[in-house]
Write an enzyme that holds these catalytic residues in place. Structure first.
Site, PDB file in Angstrom:
ATOM      1  N   ASP A 132       1.345 -10.180  -5.518  1.00 28.67           N
ATOM      2  CA  ASP A 132       2.358  -9.201  -5.152  1.00 28.67           C
ATOM      3  C   ASP A 132       3.682  -9.554  -5.838  1.00 28.67           C
ATOM      4  O   ASP A 132       3.670 -10.166  -6.918  1.00 28.67           O
ATOM      5  CB  ASP A 132       2.485  -9.160  -3.616  1.00 28.67           C
ATOM      6  CG  ASP A 132       2.883  -7.799  -3.094  1.00 28.67           C
ATOM      7  OD1 ASP A 132       3.983  -7.342  -3.443  1.00 28.67           O
ATOM      8  OD2 ASP A 132       2.101  -7.173  -2.351  1.00 28.67           O
ATOM      9  N   HIS A 154       8.510  -6.138  -1.073  1.00 30.78           N
ATOM     10  CA  HIS A 154       7.120  -5.701  -0.924  1.00 30.78           C
ATOM     11  C   HIS A 154       6.179  -6.876  -0.638  1.00 30.78           C
ATOM     12  O   HIS A 154       5.359  -6.829   0.290  1.00 30.78           O
ATOM     13  CB  HIS A 154       6.722  -4.974  -2.212  1.00 30.78           C
ATOM     14  CG  HIS A 154       5.401  -4.298  -2.176  1.00 30.78           C
ATOM     15  ND1 HIS A 154       4.227  -4.952  -2.465  1.00 30.78           N
ATOM     16  CD2 HIS A 154       5.051  -3.012  -1.918  1.00 30.78           C
ATOM     17  CE1 HIS A 154       3.218  -4.089  -2.386  1.00 30.78           C
ATOM     18  NE2 HIS A 154       3.693  -2.913  -2.051  1.00 30.78           N
ATOM     19  N   SER A 204      -0.364   0.095   0.240  1.00 32.43           N
ATOM     20  CA  SER A 204       0.081  -1.300   0.139  1.00 32.43           C
ATOM     21  C   SER A 204       0.178  -1.968   1.491  1.00 32.43           C
ATOM     22  O   SER A 204      -0.046  -3.170   1.610  1.00 32.43           O
ATOM     23  CB  SER A 204       1.478  -1.363  -0.481  1.00 32.43           C
ATOM     24  OG  SER A 204       1.408  -1.399  -1.869  1.00 32.43           O
TER      25      SER A 204
END
Ligand SMILES: *[C@@H]1O[C@H](CO)[C@@H](O)[C@H](O)[C@H]1NC(C)=O
Ligand SMILES: *[C@@H]1O[C@H](CO)[C@@H](O)[C@H](O)[C@H]1NC(C)=O
Ligand SMILES: *[C@@H]1O[C@H](CO)[C@@H](O)[C@H](O)[C@H]1NC(C)=O
Ligand SMILES: *[C@@H]1O[C@H](CO)[C@@H](O)[C@H](O)[C@H]1NC(C)=O
Ligand SMILES: *[C@@H]1O[C@H](CO)[C@@H](O)[C@H](O)[C@H]1NC(C)=O
Ligand SMILES: *[C@@H]1O[C@H](CO)[C@@H](O)[C@H](O)[C@H]1NC(C)=O
Length: 776
Positions: free
Chosen positions: A158, A231, A570
Site C-alpha cells: 500500500d 490509505h 480498498s
C-alpha cells in the site's frame, strides 16, 4: 537491502535519466519475467550469480556489461525470477524471444493505483460489520479461537504506514513469531524504532517510480515506509489495528472504541504506491508493477501468511503482464493467502479487476450505519441527506450550479457538475450551491467561488452516498432525492436550504447493500471464473489515518486527524485479509484455496431485513457484484466442506484458460478441460452451447462421519443436475467428487447472464456456491 547499495543505484539511475532524455527518449521500464528461482534460499545460486544471469540478458541487447548494469532497475532474487530495466521497445522485443523468458511487459506509470473512490465517479464481525468502531456483535469465540491473530503475519502492499497511530501500539503483545524474517527499513522520518511487535516490518520500493518520474520530490512523500497519503494506514489498521478508546473521525463521527479485524495480528508494511508529481494525493498515485513485484518477492521471503493488496487498475490486463497476478501466484504456491480489491469502477459491467483465480477478489458493501443530515428546503420539504462534515445548523440562499456558472466553462453535458473553475464567484458568494454528482472537488469548487455551503446530489450512488469531511457545510443526498431539490430551486423565488449537522445512526436498514462504485463482473479475462468472490464493508469505513495527510487529501485542507472515514473496495479488501488471517490461525494447515472456499461458501445473500442483498438503488444485487455473498467470519471458521486447489490445479487452469503459461516447467495435458472445470467454489459458464458437465471435488473439514445432500436453485432458463446428489464422508480430510451438468432450456436468453446457486448441507453446515451462466 543495504543503504549503500541503494544510494549507488539511485546515482546510477540519475545518470541514466539524463541519458534517457538526451539519447534515447523512447526507453521505458519493462519487466522481464523468468518464472521462479529453482533454488530459492538454498544457497545453490548466490545473489551475485542471479544478478549476473539477469545482466546477461541485458548485455545481449545492450552490447556491454556496463550498459547492462546501468539500465537494470530490479533484479528479483528471493523467489520470483526476473528483472526490470529501461529498454527500448525493440530491445524488449528482442529479449522476449530469448530462452527462458516467459513474458516482457511494460511497467506503465498509469496502470495501477490505490482503490479508493474517486471524485468523479459520480460484522457481528453483521457478521463483518466492523469498521474500527462498529464493534462485532458476537466476535468472542471466533476471535479467541484464533488468538486474535497473534501468530499470523499479514503483509500490506500500500502507501506505507503512520507508525505513531495508537492502532499500531504493541503494548502487551507477545514476542514476534520466529518465522518472521523481514526487516524494518530506515528512511526519512522512519527508523527501526518505528517497528514493534505489532508493526513487525516495513519496507519501501520506489526504484521504478524514480525511473519513471525522476527522483522523489521530498515535498510529495517520505522516502521511507512512512505514509503521507493515509490509505495504507487505513487499510493496515482495518486489518490489525489494536483497540483504541474514544476513536472518531473529525466531528466525532463514528465515535467508539476502534479495533481492526484481527487485533493481535502482526503487520508487515510494503510501501509501493507513491504520489504522481503535479497531482494531489487525492487525485493521483501510482503503484508500479516492478515495485510491487519486488514487494511480493520480499514479502514471500519475509514469511508473511496473508497479503492484502488494495491496488488495481481500471482495465483488465492479462495475468502475464500483471505484477499483482504474477506476484500472487508465487505467494499462493506457498499457501500465502492473497486478497485484492475488485475496483471502484461500478456500476459498469466488465469492470472487476484482480481476477486471477488464485486471488480473493473483494467487492464493497455498506455497513448498518448512516450519518443522517437532513436538508430542510424553504418550502418545508425535508430531504434525507448524509454528511460527515462537522458544521453548525444554518440556513442559506440556495442556487443551482448550472444557474451560476461562468458562461462558456461548461457544456450541456457538464453543467451543474461544479467542475473546477466553472462557478462564478459573483453569483455564488454567500450562497449554498446545489451540484449534480458530488465529491471532494465539487465541494472545493463551491468553496473556491465563495460559496458557503453545498448540497451534492449524487445521481449514481443511490442510497450509498460516500461521506467526505468537507471544509464548508455540506450534505450529500441520495439520488432519488435530487430531482426534488432541482425542481424546488427551479420553481421558487429565493429558494433556501437549512443544513442540519449529522447524527451517527447505527442499526440502519437495509444493510448491507452493495456500494454503487464496486466493480462488476463479468470477468473480462476469463468469463468462466466468477468474479468478484465476496463482498465486505467498504462504504464509509472508519480506520486510522496518516497525520501527514488531511481528511480531504488536498493541500488546502490543513486539518490533521488520527482516524478517518473512507470508502472503496480498498476498504473492503483488508476486512477479508483480516478474516483470512484469523482462519489461518485456526486452521494453520489449510491452503489458500481452502481459506477462500470457506469464506465464499459461508457468505450470506440476505440483508438485515431478511431480504436479498440489493444494490444502492434497491434492485436485487447479483453475484457480479457480491460473488458468493457477504462475508460471515465466524461461519467461515467451520465451513463443513471446502473446494481445495493446489498449485498444479492453477497451472491446469492456465493451460485451459490462456495460451500463456506462467510456469514453463509444467507441461499442459493434450486434452484440456473447460476452465469452468477448475475446482472453484463458484461456477461460471460463459457462452454455453447447449449442455456442459463440469467436475468438482470437496474435502470434508468437519468432524468425521457426515452425509451431505445437495439443493439446487438453477439459474432461470437453465436446468442443473448434480450427481451424486448425496455425498458420504467417513473421516475428516476425505475428498468426494461430483459432477454438475448445466443445460440451457428454451427460456435461456442468449448473451444474458442468469444466476442461481447450489448448496451442500449435512443439516449443520451450509456450503453454498453461486452459479452464473450465459448462452451462446
Ligand atoms: C483508466 O482508463 C482510462 C481510459 O481508458 C485511462 O485514460 C486511464 O489512464 C486509466 N487509468 C488507470 C489507472 O488505469
Ligand atoms: C529513530 O528516530 C527517532 C525519532 O523519530 C529517534 O528518537 C531515534 O533515536 C531514532 N533511532 C535510531 C535507532 O536511529
Ligand atoms: C481541480 O482543481 C484542483 C485544485 O486546484 C486541481 O488539483 C485538480 O486537478 C482539478 N481537477 C480537475 C478535474 O481539473
Ligand atoms: C428514496 O429511497 C429511500 C431508500 O430506498 C426511501 O426510503 C425513500 O422513501 C426514497 N425517497 C423518495 C423521495 O423517493
Ligand atoms: C461412520 O459411520 C459408519 C456407518 O454408520 C460406521 O460403520 C463407522 O464406524 C463410522 N465411523 C466413524 C469414524 O464414526
Ligand atoms: C476424484 O477425482 C480425482 C481426479 O479425477 C480422482 O483422482 C479421485 O480418485 C476421485 N475421488 C473419488 C473419491 O472418486
Amino acid at each position: 537491502m543495504n543503504n549503500q547499495y541503494y544510494v549507488v543505484l539511485i546515482v546510477s539511475l540519475l545518470i541514466l535519466l539524463v541519458n534517457v532524455s538526451t539519447s534515447s527518449a523512447q526507453r521505458q521500464v519493462y519487466i522481464v519475467y523468468l518464472g521462479e528461482h529453482r533454488h530459492s534460499h538454498s544457497g545453490k545460486q548466490t545473489w551475485e550469480e542471479i544478478e549476473e544471469m539477469h545482466h546477461s540478458y541485458l548485455q545481449a541487447v545492450k552490447g556491454s556489461k556496463e550498459e547492462a548494469k546501468a539500465c537494470i532497475i530490479y533484479s528479483y532474487k528471493n523467489v520470483i525470477n526476473g528483472f526490470s530495466a529501461l529498454l527500448t521497445p525493440q530491445e524488449a522485443a528482442t529479449i522476449s524471444e530469448m530462452e527462458g523468458v516467459i513474458s516482457v511487459f511494460h511497467s506503465h506509470p498509469t496502470k495501477s493505483r490505490l482503490h479508493t473512490t474517486r471524485s468523479w465517479h459520480g460484522m457481528s464481525l453483521l457478521e463483518a460489520n466492523w469498521d474500527a468502531t462498529r464493534q462485532p456483535i458476537n466476535p468472542g469465540r471466533f476471535l479467541r479461537r484464533a488468538g486474535y491473530g497473534k501468530n499470523v503475519i499479514v503483509g500490506v502492499l500500500d502507501s506505507g504506514v503512520w507508525p505513531e497511530s495508537q492502532s499500531f501500539n504493541d503494548e502487551g503483545m507477545e514476542p514476534i513469531p520466529s518465522s518472521w524474517k523481514g526487516i524494518c527499513e530506515s528512511g526519512v522520518a522512519f527508523n527501526s524504532s518505528h517497528c514493534n511487535r505489532k508493526l513487525v516490518g516495513a519496507r519501501y520500493y520506489l526504484k521504478s517510480y524514480e525511473a519513471n518520474f525522476g527522483p522523489l520530490d521530498p515535498k510529495l512523500d517520505f522516502r521511507s515506509p512512512r505514509d503521507i497519503n493515509g490509505h495504507g494506514t487505513h487499510t493496515s489498521s482495518t486489518i490489525g489495528g489494536r483497540r483504541v478508546r474514544n476513536a472518531a473521525a473529525i466531528g466525532g463521527f463514528g465515535y467508539g472504541t476502534a479495533t481492526g479485524g484481527a487485533p493481535l495480528v502482526r503487520l508487515a508494511i510494503y510501501k509501493v504506491c507513491w504520489p504522481i508529481p503535479g497531482q494531489t494525493p487525492a487525485e493521483g498515485n501510482t503503484c508500479l508493477d516492478d515495485d510491487m513485484l519486488a514487494a511480493f518477492d520480499d514479502a514471500i521471503a519475509d514469511g508473511v501468511q496473508v497479503i492484502s493488496v488494495s491496488i488495481g487498475r481500471n482495465t483488465s490486463t492479462p495475468y502475464i503482464q500483471d505484477g499483482i497476478a504474477i506476484g500472487s501466484l508465487h505467494a499462493v504456491k506457498r499457501n500465502i493467502v492473497v486478497a485484492c480489491s475488485a475496483g471502484n469502477s461500478g456500476p459498469t459491467p466488465f469492470t472487476v479487476t484482480n481476477v486471477a483465480p488464485w486471488i480473493i477478489t473483494v467487492g464493497a458493501s455498506s455497513i448498518d450505519r448512516v450519518f443522517s443530515s437532513p436538508v430542510l428546503l424553504g418550502n418545508g420539504a425535508q430531504v434525507q441527506g448524509q454528511s460527515i462534515t462537522p458544521f453548525k445548523k444554518g440556513t442559506y440562499p440556495l442556487v443551482y450550479a448550472a444557474d451560476v456558472e461562468i458562461p462558456g466553462t461548461t457544456t450541456t453535458l457538464t453543467n451543474g457538475l461544479c467542475l473546477n473553475g466553472t462557478l462564478s464567484p459573483r453569483l455564488v458568494r454567500g450562497k449554498a450551491v446545489f451540484c449534480w454528482r458530488g465529491d471532494t472537488f465539487q465541494a472545493l469548487e463551491v468553496q473556491r467561488a465563495g460559496g458557503v455551503a453545498t448540497v451534492l446530489g449524487n445521481v449514481f450512488d443511490g442510497i450509498g452516498v460516500i461521506g467526505r469531511p468537507y471544509l464548508i457545510p455540506g450534505t450529500v443526498v441520495p439520488s432519488n432525492q435530487t430531482l426534488g431539490i432541482y425542481n424546488y430551486i427551479a420553481t421558487h423565488l429565493n429558494p433556501t436550504a437549512t443544513l442540519t449537522p449529522a447524527k451517527t445512526l447505527i442499526g440502519t436498514k437495509p444493510a448491507p447493500f452493495m456500494a454503487a462504485f464496486t466493480s462488476r463482473g463479468p470477468n473480462f479475462i476469463e468469463p468462466n471464473i466468477l468474479k468478484p468472490d465476496i463482498t465486505a464493508p467498504g462504504l464509509n469505513i472508519l480506520a486510522a489515518w496518516s497525520e501527514a495527510s488531511s481528511p480531504l487529501n488536498v493541500p488546502s485542507d490543513r486539518r490533521v486527524v488520527k482516524f478517518q472515514i473512507d470508502s472503496g473496495t480498498s476498504m473492503a479488501c483488508p476486512h477479508v485479509a483480516a478474516v483470512a488471517a484469523l482462519l489461518k490461525a485456526i486452521h494453520p494447515d489449510w491452503s489458500s484455496a481452502a481459506i477462500r472456499s470457506a469464506l465464499m461458501t459461508t457468505a450470506k445473500l440476505s440483508n438485515n431485513v431478511g431480504k436479498p442483498i440489493t444494490d444502492s438503488l434497491g434492485n436485487t444485487a447479483t453475484p457480479f457484484q457480491y460473488g458468493a455473498g457477504h462475508i460471515q467470519p465466524s461461519k467461515a471458521a467451520d465451513p463443513g466442506l471446502v473446494y481445495d486447489a493446489s498449485y498444479t490445479d492453477y497451472l491446469l487452469f492456465l493451460c485451459s484458460s490462456s495460451s500463456n503459461l506462467l510456469d514453463p516447467s509444467f507441461t499442459c495435458p493434450q486434452v484440456l478441460p473447460s476452465p469452468s472445470n477448475f475446482n472453484y467454489p463458484s461456477l461460471a459458464i460463459s457462452n454455453l452451447r447447449s449442455v456442459l458437465t463440469v467436475r468438482r471435488s470437496v474435502t470434508n473439514v468437519g468432524m468425521g462421519n457426515s452425509t451431505y445432500s445437495v439443493t439446487i436453485n438453477p439459474p432461470p432458463g437453465y436446468s442443473v443436475r448434480i450427481s451424486p446428489a448425496t455425498l458420504y464422508f467417513g473421516a475428516a480430510g476425505e475428498k468426494q467428487n461430483f459432477s454438475i451438468t448445466v443445460r440451457a432450456g428454451r427460456a435461456a436468453r442468449r448473451n444474458v447472464f442468469a444466476f442461481g446457486w447450489y448448496s451442500w448441507s449435512d443439516g449443520i453446515h451450509l456450503v453454498r456456491s453461486p452459479i452464473s451462466v450465459s448462452k451462446a
